[in-house]
Design a protein around this motif. Structure first.
Motif, PDB file in Angstrom:
ATOM      1  N   SER A 128       0.816  -1.221   0.000  1.00  0.00           N
ATOM      2  CA  SER A 128       0.000   0.000   0.000  1.00  0.00           C
ATOM      3  C   SER A 128       0.850   1.272   0.000  1.00  0.00           C
ATOM      4  O   SER A 128       0.311   2.355  -0.224  1.00  0.00           O
ATOM      5  CB  SER A 128      -0.943   0.006   1.210  1.00  0.00           C
ATOM      6  N   ASN A 172      -2.967   3.205  -2.697  1.00  0.00           N
ATOM      7  CA  ASN A 172      -4.232   3.681  -2.166  1.00  0.00           C
ATOM      8  C   ASN A 172      -4.865   2.605  -1.297  1.00  0.00           C
ATOM      9  O   ASN A 172      -5.118   1.488  -1.762  1.00  0.00           O
ATOM     10  CB  ASN A 172      -5.184   4.050  -3.311  1.00  0.00           C
ATOM     11  N   ILE A 173      -5.103   2.933  -0.017  1.00  0.00           N
ATOM     12  CA  ILE A 173      -5.761   1.993   0.896  1.00  0.00           C
ATOM     13  C   ILE A 173      -7.261   2.160   0.745  1.00  0.00           C
ATOM     14  O   ILE A 173      -7.818   3.212   1.069  1.00  0.00           O
ATOM     15  CB  ILE A 173      -5.331   2.236   2.355  1.00  0.00           C
ATOM     16  N   THR A 174      -7.923   1.128   0.225  1.00  0.00           N
ATOM     17  CA  THR A 174      -9.375   1.187   0.038  1.00  0.00           C
ATOM     18  C   THR A 174     -10.139   0.639   1.231  1.00  0.00           C
ATOM     19  O   THR A 174     -11.302   0.975   1.422  1.00  0.00           O
ATOM     20  CB  THR A 174      -9.777   0.424  -1.236  1.00  0.00           C
ATOM     21  N   CYS A 185      -6.194  -2.837  -0.757  1.00  0.00           N
ATOM     22  CA  CYS A 185      -5.467  -1.668  -1.239  1.00  0.00           C
ATOM     23  C   CYS A 185      -5.166  -1.858  -2.717  1.00  0.00           C
ATOM     24  O   CYS A 185      -5.288  -2.958  -3.272  1.00  0.00           O
ATOM     25  CB  CYS A 185      -4.170  -1.453  -0.449  1.00  0.00           C
ATOM     26  N   ASP A 225      -1.839  -0.954  -5.262  1.00  0.00           N
ATOM     27  CA  ASP A 225      -0.448  -0.525  -5.145  1.00  0.00           C
ATOM     28  C   ASP A 225      -0.169   0.664  -6.067  1.00  0.00           C
ATOM     29  O   ASP A 225      -1.067   1.166  -6.766  1.00  0.00           O
ATOM     30  CB  ASP A 225       0.508  -1.698  -5.407  1.00  0.00           C
ATOM     31  N   ASN A 277      -4.837  -4.202  -7.779  1.00  0.00           N
ATOM     32  CA  ASN A 277      -5.678  -4.358  -6.592  1.00  0.00           C
ATOM     33  C   ASN A 277      -5.267  -5.600  -5.796  1.00  0.00           C
ATOM     34  O   ASN A 277      -5.104  -6.681  -6.365  1.00  0.00           O
ATOM     35  CB  ASN A 277      -7.147  -4.481  -6.988  1.00  0.00           C
TER      36      ASN A 277
END
Length: 317
Positions: free
Chosen positions: A280, A284-286, A301, A303, A308
């Motif tokens: 991550s 983006n940390i989803t 997340c 990268d 994903n």
């Protein structure tokens, strides 16, 4: 139950036991401290590993802890290792700091593992400096203790390591592919099932309506209850395809690109956290890593390259 056999020859003792499990499973119970501690000590004693480095030249320092918290410390040194075949080394009694207690015998051992018809035969040959030293450990109850420990391992195997997830009964690390659909998961997986001529794992299709009412999750509408919560289908080479419906009624918006994840299932919580942190970084940390109501340490997340990732470590109850 498989019984332990003992055969003494001068200063050598040969111990044999058959376990109703694959060689990979039995090997893990002997070489991973978290599993080894579950069965190594005869009840009501327990095994507590202070440190273990299972490699040639490595050591395991552990205590046998009694019901009144009394401690007997030991150390195992690993000399040679051939994965799924055998390992050799030395066993000795020590103090808490690892200093060898010379009042007790030291043994050189050779542990062999052979798979036969789905079972695993474990043979231990222990050699002491003298017949007297061998007799000393026998008088200390070594045979009885080892038999009881092996009974523990039998029971541990039968309970499938006491992990209570019906689809993944252990924490072996694996990588799967996880797909999201807007509401037609059942249609898609019925198609994939016919293509790969396979059967769904576990109980088959699980739906949102199958969630227990006491679980800590938001209520869902009647239409969503019929949707697919989780389904697994083995395809080729042991790879597993998994999926869930991600309906707009629950706030999901699916686009090409965010409907597929590489799902990582590490074998420890620590490794799950490490992989999540590394992948991550600059991404983006989803969904932050957290303990979820369905019994997993879970997160998602993407990268820095837009790939994903999903993380799923099964928790024990």
């Amino acid at each position: 139950m498989n019984k332990t056999t003992f055969a003494a020859d001068k200063n050598k003792l040969t111990v044999t036991r058959i376990f109703d499990a694959s060689i990979d499973l039995v090997w893990r119970t002997w070489t991973e401290p978290e599993l080894l501690d579950q069965w190594w000590a005869p009840k009501p004693w327990r095994s507590v590993t202070k440190s273990m480095d299972f490699k040639e030249g490595g050591k395991r320092h552990y205590a046998m802890v009694g019901p009144n918290e009394e401690e007997h410390w030991c150390i195992t040194t690993y000399n040679t290792i051939s994965r799924h075949n055998d390992f050799t080394g030395e066993d000795a009694f020590t103090d808490k700091e690892g200093k060898i207690n010379k009042d007790f015998p030291v043994s050189e051992f050779h542990n062999r593992f052979v798979e036969e018809s789905g079972q695993t035969v474990v043979t231990i040959v222990s050699e002491y400096d003298s017949e007297e030293h061998l007799q000393q450990v026998i008088d200390m109850g070594m045979k009885e203790g080892l038999s009881m420990a092996f009974d523990n391992l039998d029971e541990y195997i039968k309970n499938q390591f006491k992990l209570r997830n019906e689809l993944k009964k252990n924490n072996y690390p694996r990588v799967t592919t996880y797909l999201n659909f807007p509401g037609n998961t059942e249609e898609a997986f019925t198609f994939y099932k016919s293509v790969f001529k396979a059967e769904f794992n576990g109980k088959g299709i699980q739906r949102f309506g199958d969630l227990p009412p006491e679980a800590d999750h938001p209520p869902v509408s009647e239409s969503v209850k019929k949707m697919v919560l989780h389904v697994e289908l083995p395809i080729l080479g042991g790879h597993v395809l998994m999926a869930t419906d991600a309906p707009k009624e629950m706030g999901f918006t699916l686009n090409q690109g965010n409907n597929m994840h590489i799902c990582l299932e590490p074998d420890t919580r620590e490794e799950t956290q490490r992989l999540f942190d590394e992948l991550s970084r600059d991404g983006n940390i989803t969904m932050p890593l957290q303990d979820m109501f369905f019994g997993s340490f879970f997160g998602e997340c993407s990268d820095k390259y837009g790939i994903n990732w999903m993380f799923n470590f099964k928790l024990e109850n």
